[in-house]
Design an enzyme around this catalytic site. Structure first.
Site, mmCIF file in Angstrom:
data_model
loop_
_atom_site.group_PDB
_atom_site.id
_atom_site.type_symbol
_atom_site.label_atom_id
_atom_site.label_comp_id
_atom_site.label_asym_id
_atom_site.label_seq_id
_atom_site.Cartn_x
_atom_site.Cartn_y
_atom_site.Cartn_z
ATOM 1 N N SER A 1 16.486 -5.472 -0.755
ATOM 2 C CA SER A 1 17.714 -6.153 -0.313
ATOM 3 C C SER A 1 17.965 -5.918 1.177
ATOM 4 C CB SER A 1 18.912 -5.653 -1.131
ATOM 5 O OG SER A 1 18.761 -6.061 -2.468
ATOM 6 N N GLU B 1 9.248 -7.679 -3.761
ATOM 7 C CA GLU B 1 9.110 -8.845 -2.870
ATOM 8 C C GLU B 1 10.094 -8.790 -1.699
ATOM 9 O OE1 GLU B 1 8.144 -12.641 -4.388
ATOM 10 O OE2 GLU B 1 7.503 -11.838 -6.312
ATOM 11 N N THR C 1 1.328 -6.386 -9.491
ATOM 12 C CA THR C 1 1.631 -6.993 -10.798
ATOM 13 C C THR C 1 0.450 -7.824 -11.298
ATOM 14 O OG1 THR C 1 3.953 -7.082 -10.131
ATOM 15 C CG2 THR C 1 3.327 -8.448 -12.009
ATOM 16 N N GLU D 1 0.856 -1.195 0.000
ATOM 17 C CA GLU D 1 0.000 0.000 0.000
ATOM 18 C C GLU D 1 0.888 1.240 0.000
ATOM 19 O OE1 GLU D 1 -2.741 -0.075 3.268
ATOM 20 O OE2 GLU D 1 -3.660 -1.959 2.595
#
Ligand SMILES: Cc1cc2nc3c(=O)[nH]c(=O)nc-3n(C[C@H](O)[C@H](O)[C@H](O)COP(=O)(O)OP(=O)(O)OC[C@H]3O[C@@H](n4cnc5c(N)ncnc54)[C@H](O)[C@@H]3O)c2cc1C
Length: 383
Positions: A369, A366, A158, A127
């Site tokens: 790093s 996702e 996506t 969000e």
């Protein structure tokens, strides 16, 4: 120890590589330039069996293991990041939650078409104010009678606004826990539900031929049964999904790094300066040797993480390591590859220019790093 792939995995690699070279490579640059999602290549990827790769044949899936899924994603990413993103997000983020946490009815309802590639599904976690801090979800779902009433928004989702998107899994606040923290649950929301608005996002640096969307929920009502799994398990489901998703992002980094290396090796052997191929200069040959070494290490780490998952062993740490390492290996390989291409590497007619841009998302999506390092540090007991 046996490092060899099975015959099925070797055949899969060959067939996906041939497909990517024949069907994706010729159109990738143009689609990137136009920021266009291709329904034509999407259809062909579905026919090849690139969706529902780890899903049982009972639901029209391919019934493969995670090593195979990684190989297929790697081979698409070797040619183009956008198409690999469609496949990786389609499988891990779209299909994954429904397959792993859905009721039998939800699986029967959604999976067959998702696994044939006729439809896509979005993973609505991020969000505007809940990125790395994903548990800070502000979207709410209130149970009114037999319906959830959803309000809020999601960003960067996506595959969530294509013409074939069938819906999205959204993480929502459904109440407050006894300890005062928000109760988070996942809810399945079909495309076209009144109160759901999707807006495609444009102007991306990378993955320009992949579909990315903002979602808005304005008194969006869905049936009570659209809850995914038990109430209050949403954050756990999302994190479990990301563990698997990290393997596919790792595969994208590995494949992208291999693509950068292949382009660099070919170009360095052909390009002549001072009367000889530039690969003859030791400084360049060493760059290629370093790339080759890093790719080999990344492949071993990723396949090991997939193997752990396939063998029902804990794999969260290795998945985070593979995602982090493979994306950083691609970063270094893309940089070396552009350097070896000289000025031509900065021109759009050279594919390495696209790889250089596409790489950056792998260090952010996702879990950034920094977040992967936090995950690893916690799992090794350092934090
Ligand atoms: C093309 C694209 C596709 C995407 N697809 C999806 C999708 O399908 N579904 C979905 O839900 N999301 C998706 N995302 C969202 C993506 O997962 C987030 O962008 C990512 O998790 C980072 O969140 P953020 O952008 O809000 O950055 P922030 O969380 O604001 O981070 C900004 C910076 O701060 C750092 N930072 C934050 N917290 C810490 C900390 N505790 N310690 C150290 N550093 C920290 C980060 O590492 C980063 O460098 C996508 C993003 C993009 C760009």
């Amino acid at each position: 120890m046996d490092f060899s792939l099975t015959m099925e995995q070797e055949i899969l690699r060959t067939s996906v590589r041939q497909f990517a070279e024949k069907e994706i490579k010729p159109v990738a640059r143009d689609l990137d330039e136009k920021e266009e999602f291709s329904y034509e290549t999407m259809g062909k990827m579905g026919e090849l069996g690139l969706f529902g790769m780890f899903v049982s044949e009972k639901y029209n899936g391919q019934g493969m293991d995670y090593v195979s899924y990684a190989i297929a994603t790697e081979e698409i990413a070797r040619v183009d990041g956008s198409h690999a993103a469609t496949v990786a997000a389609g499988n891990s983020l779209g299909i994954g939650p429904v397959y792993y946490f859905g009721s039998e009815e939800q699986k029967q309802n959604y999976l067959p078409k998702l696994c044939s590639g006729e439809t896509l599904w979005g993973f609505g976690l991020t969000e505007p104010n809940a990125g790395s801090d994903a548990a800070n979800t502000q979207t709410t779902a209130v149970l009114e009678g037999d319906e959830w009433v959803i309000n809020g928004s999601k960003i960067f989702i996506t595959n969530a606004s294509t013409d074939i998107t069938a819906g999205v899994t959204a993480l929502c606040r459904t109440g407050t826990r006894d300890d005062g923290r928000p109760e988070l649950s996942c809810i399945l929301i079909d495309s076209g539900t009144p109160g759901l608005e999707t807006r495609e996002m444009h102007g991306k640096l990378m993955w320009r031929a992949s579909n990315t969307s903002e979602l808005y929920f304005d008194d969006c009502r869905v049936p009570r049964e659209n809850l995914l799994g038990p109430r209050g398990h949403g954050f756990y489901q999302m994190m479990q999904t990301l563990d698997g998703g990290r393997l596919s992002i790792g595969a994208m980094g590995l494949g992208g790094a291999q693509g950068c290396f292949d382009l660099a090796l070919k170009y360095s052997r052909e390009r002549e300066q001072f009367g000889q191929p530039i690969s003859n200069f030791q400084v360049n040959a060493f760059k290629l040797a370093d790339m080759s070494l890093e790719i080999e290490c990344a492949r071993l780490l990723l396949y090991k993480a997939c193997w752990l998952r396939d063998n029902d062993k804990p794999f969260s740490k290795e998945a985070a390591m593979a995602k982090l390492h493979c994306s950083e290996v691609m970063y270094r390989c893309a940089n070396h590859s552009v350097q070896l291409h000289g000025g031509y590497g900065l021109m759009k007619e050279y594919d390495v220019e696209r790889f250089y841009r596409d790489q950056k998302l792998l260090e952010i999506g996702e879990g950034t790093s920094e977040v992967q390092r936090i995950v690893i540090a916690k799992l090794i007991g350092a934090l």
